[in-house]
Design a protein around this motif. Structure first.
Motif, PDB file in Angstrom:
ATOM      1  N   GLN A   1       0.843  -1.194   0.000  1.00  0.00           N
ATOM      2  CA  GLN A   1       0.000   0.000   0.000  1.00  0.00           C
ATOM      3  C   GLN A   1       0.881   1.248   0.000  1.00  0.00           C
ATOM      4  OE1 GLN A   1      -3.453   0.157  -0.050  1.00  0.00           O
ATOM      5  NE2 GLN A   1      -3.382  -2.043  -0.406  1.00  0.00           N
ATOM      6  N   PRO A   2       0.774   2.096  -1.014  1.00  0.00           N
ATOM      7  CA  PRO A   2       1.606   3.303  -1.050  1.00  0.00           C
ATOM      8  C   PRO A   2       1.211   4.255   0.069  1.00  0.00           C
ATOM      9  CG  PRO A   2      -0.079   3.392  -2.761  1.00  0.00           C
ATOM     10  CD  PRO A   2      -0.148   2.012  -2.155  1.00  0.00           C
ATOM     11  N   PRO A   3       2.135   5.099   0.502  1.00  0.00           N
ATOM     12  CA  PRO A   3       1.816   6.047   1.582  1.00  0.00           C
ATOM     13  C   PRO A   3       0.753   7.048   1.144  1.00  0.00           C
ATOM     14  CG  PRO A   3       3.928   6.581   0.571  1.00  0.00           C
ATOM     15  CD  PRO A   3       3.515   5.257   0.015  1.00  0.00           C
ATOM     16  N   ASP A   4       0.024   7.565   2.101  1.00  0.00           N
ATOM     17  CA  ASP A   4      -1.036   8.529   1.821  1.00  0.00           C
ATOM     18  C   ASP A   4      -0.446   9.935   1.784  1.00  0.00           C
ATOM     19  OD1 ASP A   4      -3.470   9.700   1.380  1.00  0.00           O
ATOM     20  OD2 ASP A   4      -4.133   9.595   3.469  1.00  0.00           O
ATOM     21  N   ASP A   5       0.375  10.184   0.767  1.00  0.00           N
ATOM     22  CA  ASP A   5       1.016  11.487   0.610  1.00  0.00           C
ATOM     23  C   ASP A   5       1.197  11.767  -0.868  1.00  0.00           C
ATOM     24  OD1 ASP A   5       3.060   9.787  -0.137  1.00  0.00           O
ATOM     25  OD2 ASP A   5       4.302  10.156   1.631  1.00  0.00           O
ATOM     26  N   ARG A   6       1.959  12.812  -1.196  1.00  0.00           N
ATOM     27  CA  ARG A   6       2.156  13.180  -2.597  1.00  0.00           C
ATOM     28  C   ARG A   6       2.788  12.054  -3.399  1.00  0.00           C
ATOM     29  NH1 ARG A   6       2.489  18.164  -0.217  1.00  0.00           N
ATOM     30  NH2 ARG A   6       1.418  19.864  -1.345  1.00  0.00           N
ATOM     31  N   PHE A   7       3.778  11.397  -2.799  1.00  0.00           N
ATOM     32  CA  PHE A   7       4.445  10.297  -3.498  1.00  0.00           C
ATOM     33  C   PHE A   7       3.468   9.160  -3.772  1.00  0.00           C
ATOM     34  CE2 PHE A   7       6.601   6.151  -3.121  1.00  0.00           C
ATOM     35  CZ  PHE A   7       7.411   6.228  -4.242  1.00  0.00           C
ATOM     36  N   GLY A   8       2.712   8.767  -2.757  1.00  0.00           N
ATOM     37  CA  GLY A   8       1.767   7.672  -2.920  1.00  0.00           C
ATOM     38  C   GLY A   8       0.685   7.996  -3.937  1.00  0.00           C
ATOM     39  N   SER A   9       0.204   9.228  -3.907  1.00  0.00           N
ATOM     40  CA  SER A   9      -0.822   9.652  -4.852  1.00  0.00           C
ATOM     41  C   SER A   9      -0.304   9.602  -6.279  1.00  0.00           C
ATOM     42  CB  SER A   9      -1.297  11.061  -4.506  1.00  0.00           C
ATOM     43  OG  SER A   9      -2.267  11.517  -5.426  1.00  0.00           O
ATOM     44  N   ALA A  10       0.915  10.129  -6.492  1.00  0.00           N
ATOM     45  CA  ALA A  10       1.499  10.128  -7.831  1.00  0.00           C
ATOM     46  C   ALA A  10       1.750   8.702  -8.312  1.00  0.00           C
ATOM     47  CB  ALA A  10       2.803  10.922  -7.827  1.00  0.00           C
ATOM     48  N   LEU A  11       2.244   7.837  -7.433  1.00  0.00           N
ATOM     49  CA  LEU A  11       2.531   6.457  -7.808  1.00  0.00           C
ATOM     50  C   LEU A  11       1.252   5.717  -8.181  1.00  0.00           C
ATOM     51  CD1 LEU A  11       5.057   4.687  -7.987  1.00  0.00           C
ATOM     52  CD2 LEU A  11       4.527   3.832  -5.703  1.00  0.00           C
ATOM     53  N   THR A  12       0.191   5.948  -7.431  1.00  0.00           N
ATOM     54  CA  THR A  12      -1.080   5.295  -7.712  1.00  0.00           C
ATOM     55  C   THR A  12      -1.626   5.705  -9.069  1.00  0.00           C
ATOM     56  OG1 THR A  12      -1.633   5.129  -5.365  1.00  0.00           O
ATOM     57  CG2 THR A  12      -3.448   4.997  -6.922  1.00  0.00           C
ATOM     58  N   ASP A  13      -1.567   6.986  -9.364  1.00  0.00           N
ATOM     59  CA  ASP A  13      -2.078   7.452 -10.655  1.00  0.00           C
ATOM     60  C   ASP A  13      -1.251   6.933 -11.818  1.00  0.00           C
ATOM     61  OD1 ASP A  13      -4.173   8.849  -9.528  1.00  0.00           O
ATOM     62  OD2 ASP A  13      -3.016  10.679  -9.287  1.00  0.00           O
ATOM     63  N   LEU A  14       0.067   6.906 -11.669  1.00  0.00           N
ATOM     64  CA  LEU A  14       0.918   6.367 -12.722  1.00  0.00           C
ATOM     65  C   LEU A  14       0.617   4.893 -12.970  1.00  0.00           C
ATOM     66  CD1 LEU A  14       4.324   8.060 -11.811  1.00  0.00           C
ATOM     67  CD2 LEU A  14       3.009   8.416 -13.904  1.00  0.00           C
ATOM     68  N   ALA A  15       0.448   4.131 -11.887  1.00  0.00           N
ATOM     69  CA  ALA A  15       0.135   2.714 -12.033  1.00  0.00           C
ATOM     70  C   ALA A  15      -1.231   2.498 -12.671  1.00  0.00           C
ATOM     71  CB  ALA A  15       0.189   2.031 -10.667  1.00  0.00           C
ATOM     72  N   THR A  16      -2.185   3.353 -12.312  1.00  0.00           N
ATOM     73  CA  THR A  16      -3.548   3.209 -12.819  1.00  0.00           C
ATOM     74  C   THR A  16      -3.630   3.405 -14.322  1.00  0.00           C
ATOM     75  OG1 THR A  16      -4.455   3.961 -10.708  1.00  0.00           O
ATOM     76  CG2 THR A  16      -5.911   4.085 -12.617  1.00  0.00           C
ATOM     77  N   TYR A  17      -2.860   4.359 -14.843  1.00  0.00           N
ATOM     78  CA  TYR A  17      -2.991   4.719 -16.257  1.00  0.00           C
ATOM     79  C   TYR A  17      -1.782   4.335 -17.107  1.00  0.00           C
ATOM     80  CZ  TYR A  17      -7.044   7.289 -14.669  1.00  0.00           C
ATOM     81  OH  TYR A  17      -8.264   7.624 -14.117  1.00  0.00           O
ATOM     82  N   LEU A  18      -0.853   3.562 -16.554  1.00  0.00           N
ATOM     83  CA  LEU A  18       0.318   3.142 -17.310  1.00  0.00           C
ATOM     84  C   LEU A  18      -0.079   2.345 -18.551  1.00  0.00           C
ATOM     85  CD1 LEU A  18       3.380   2.861 -17.632  1.00  0.00           C
ATOM     86  CD2 LEU A  18       3.275   0.866 -16.110  1.00  0.00           C
ATOM     87  N   PHE A  19      -1.012   1.423 -18.402  1.00  0.00           N
ATOM     88  CA  PHE A  19      -1.440   0.616 -19.553  1.00  0.00           C
ATOM     89  C   PHE A  19      -1.968   1.513 -20.668  1.00  0.00           C
ATOM     90  CE2 PHE A  19      -4.418  -1.652 -22.177  1.00  0.00           C
ATOM     91  CZ  PHE A  19      -3.848  -2.892 -22.368  1.00  0.00           C
ATOM     92  N   CYS A  20      -2.792   2.485 -20.315  1.00  0.00           N
ATOM     93  CA  CYS A  20      -3.369   3.360 -21.341  1.00  0.00           C
ATOM     94  C   CYS A  20      -2.286   4.144 -22.071  1.00  0.00           C
ATOM     95  CB  CYS A  20      -4.379   4.316 -20.702  1.00  0.00           C
ATOM     96  SG  CYS A  20      -5.869   3.499 -20.080  1.00  0.00           S
ATOM     97  N   TRP A  21      -1.302   4.641 -21.329  1.00  0.00           N
ATOM     98  CA  TRP A  21      -0.206   5.375 -21.968  1.00  0.00           C
ATOM     99  C   TRP A  21       0.560   4.480 -22.937  1.00  0.00           C
ATOM    100  CZ3 TRP A  21       0.806  10.578 -21.492  1.00  0.00           C
ATOM    101  CH2 TRP A  21       2.012  11.033 -22.008  1.00  0.00           C
ATOM    102  N   LEU A  22       0.895   3.267 -22.492  1.00  0.00           N
ATOM    103  CA  LEU A  22       1.616   2.328 -23.352  1.00  0.00           C
ATOM    104  C   LEU A  22       0.750   1.844 -24.503  1.00  0.00           C
ATOM    105  CD1 LEU A  22       3.636   0.146 -20.791  1.00  0.00           C
ATOM    106  CD2 LEU A  22       4.339   2.210 -22.015  1.00  0.00           C
ATOM    107  N   LEU A  23      -0.552   1.822 -24.305  1.00  0.00           N
ATOM    108  CA  LEU A  23      -1.442   1.451 -25.396  1.00  0.00           C
ATOM    109  C   LEU A  23      -1.319   2.458 -26.546  1.00  0.00           C
ATOM    110  CD1 LEU A  23      -3.654  -0.620 -26.194  1.00  0.00           C
ATOM    111  CD2 LEU A  23      -5.325   1.002 -25.302  1.00  0.00           C
ATOM    112  N   GLY A  24      -1.102   3.718 -26.189  1.00  0.00           N
ATOM    113  CA  GLY A  24      -0.834   4.714 -27.219  1.00  0.00           C
ATOM    114  C   GLY A  24       0.438   4.390 -27.990  1.00  0.00           C
ATOM    115  N   PHE A  25       1.466   3.933 -27.268  1.00  0.00           N
ATOM    116  CA  PHE A  25       2.688   3.483 -27.940  1.00  0.00           C
ATOM    117  C   PHE A  25       2.363   2.345 -28.908  1.00  0.00           C
ATOM    118  CE2 PHE A  25       5.862   4.609 -24.268  1.00  0.00           C
ATOM    119  CZ  PHE A  25       5.536   5.939 -24.410  1.00  0.00           C
ATOM    120  N   ALA A  26       1.565   1.395 -28.422  1.00  0.00           N
ATOM    121  CA  ALA A  26       1.234   0.222 -29.242  1.00  0.00           C
ATOM    122  C   ALA A  26       0.501   0.624 -30.506  1.00  0.00           C
ATOM    123  CB  ALA A  26       0.385  -0.753 -28.421  1.00  0.00           C
TER     124      ALA A  26
END
Length: 377
Positions: free
Chosen positions: A192-217
């Protein structure tokens, strides 16, 4: 807010819709239906923005299931980024920052100014109001307005990481794309990422990483080479898992709104956007052509050219619509004949104010992109 309260992107030889003038803004190429434009992508961006504004006006928990706007916007931005990285990475990143930050600063001057007047005391973390690589601090009084910056923060990190991500993606496109959902699973079940700026940023990156790479694909032609069964069946499975997880954990999260459930958002967006991008890759349609509905086509053009302005200013427009409507209650004729208590009326007033902001401040996008400033593109 992590991957929540968002409602708030990824290539192959045969993609258009990426004309240079505005491709550096978050998933928004800008400009009109010029030669080489892809109206399929332009329409997706426009609809995504409309859905974001409607979601913030009504708070519909089912909106993300109907149309996952943020996943679509990240996929389209990823497509543009892969296209741009044919040039030196440093130049591409500088261009992205140059085109995005001036509209952000223009908007930020008004928001931070209002918060300072209201009594907000900024600290060292106010530096994120200069470059939003972390969630900028703000007064809770204006949270509804500034919380949308999670998208810009996530977009900027994807931009910075894209040279490395594209290199890794090209090593094994399909396995890397599939495994890009793993971080969202890890953050849910393993760590579980920490409930702070780092954790929030990490969660969002993980959530939408597939979509970003799908653009690459899409840009790299990977999607177009896959057989339908190899794409459609996994996409449907991702949709099913995302929907099941949202509903099954409704009690835990207090809602089935995907914006509050990162893992469900990741899988639902992955499946939904995959089908949209695959349909484009297989059909090859959508490039600029004479529009059948000229006025609608013109509206799509404006939305694409002013997407950053619309996104940044839309919450402020909805907030200002409330006291404006309150004043209308003092006019007997308006009280008698206008649906002043309707959320739809609020949305309508909000769009009028958004249009005003586009005229007043949209030209900043042109200046940032080194185009001739125009009040209406």
């Amino acid at each position: 807010m992590g991957a929540h309260g968002r409602g708030t992107a990824r290539r192959a030889p045969a993609v258009s819709g990426t004309t240079a003038p505005g491709e550096a803004v978050p998933g928004v190429p800008g400009g009109g239906a010029a030669a080489g434009r892809d109206r399929y992508f332009d329409v997706l961006r426009a609809v995504a923005l409309v859905r974001v504004v409607a979601y913030h006006a009504f708070g519909w928990p089912w909106a993300g299931l109907v149309f996952p706007s943020m996943g679509i916007m990240f996929a389209l931005a990823g497509t543009l980024m892969a296209r741009s990285l044919r040039r030196p990475a440093a130049a591409v990143i500088r261009g992205r920052l140059r085109r995005l930050l001036p509209p952000f600063w223009c908007w930020g001057l008004f928001v931070t100014g209002a918060m300072l007047v209201h009594g907000w005391m900024p600290g060292r973390q106010a530096v994120y109001w200069v470059v939003p690589l972390g969630d900028p601090p703000g007064d809770a009084w204006a949270e509804q307005v500034w919380e949308i910056l999670w998208y810009l923060r996530t977009y900027l990190w994807f931009v910075l990481l894209s040279p490395l991500l594209l290199r890794v993606f090209r090593c094994a496109p399909v396995p890397v794309l599939v495994l890009s959902l793993a971080p969202a699973v890890v953050l849910r079940y393993v760590w579980q990422p920490p409930d702070d700026r780092f954790g929030s940023a990490l969660t969002d990156l993980a959530t939408y990483l597939f979509c970003w790479l799908l653009g690459f694909a899409h840009r790299e032609g990977v999607l177009g080479r896959l057989k339908p069964a190899a794409v459609v069946l996994p996409a449907l499975a991702a949709l099913a898992y995302g929907a099941w997880y949202a509903v099954a954990h409704r009690g835990e999260y207090g809602t089935y709104d995907l914006d509050d459930i990162p893992l469900a958002q990741a899988f639902w967006s992955a499946g939904f956007v995959t089908l949209l991008m695959y349909a484009k890759a297989r059909s090859g349609t959508g490039t600029a052509r004479p529009a059948r509905f000229r006025r609608l086509d013109r509206l799509v053009t404006v939305f694409n050219a002013r997407a950053v302005t619309i996104y940044l200013w839309h919450e402020l427009a909805l907030v200002l619509a409330v006291p404006l409507i309150d004043r209308l209650w003092d006019v007997p004729a308006f009280e008698a004949h206008l649906p002043l208590d309707s959320q739809w009326f609020l949305l309508g007033v909000g769009w009028i104010l958004i249009a005003v902001f586009v005229v007043l401040f949209g030209w900043v996008e042109d200046v940032a992109a080194r185009r001739r400033p125009r009040l209406v593109p």
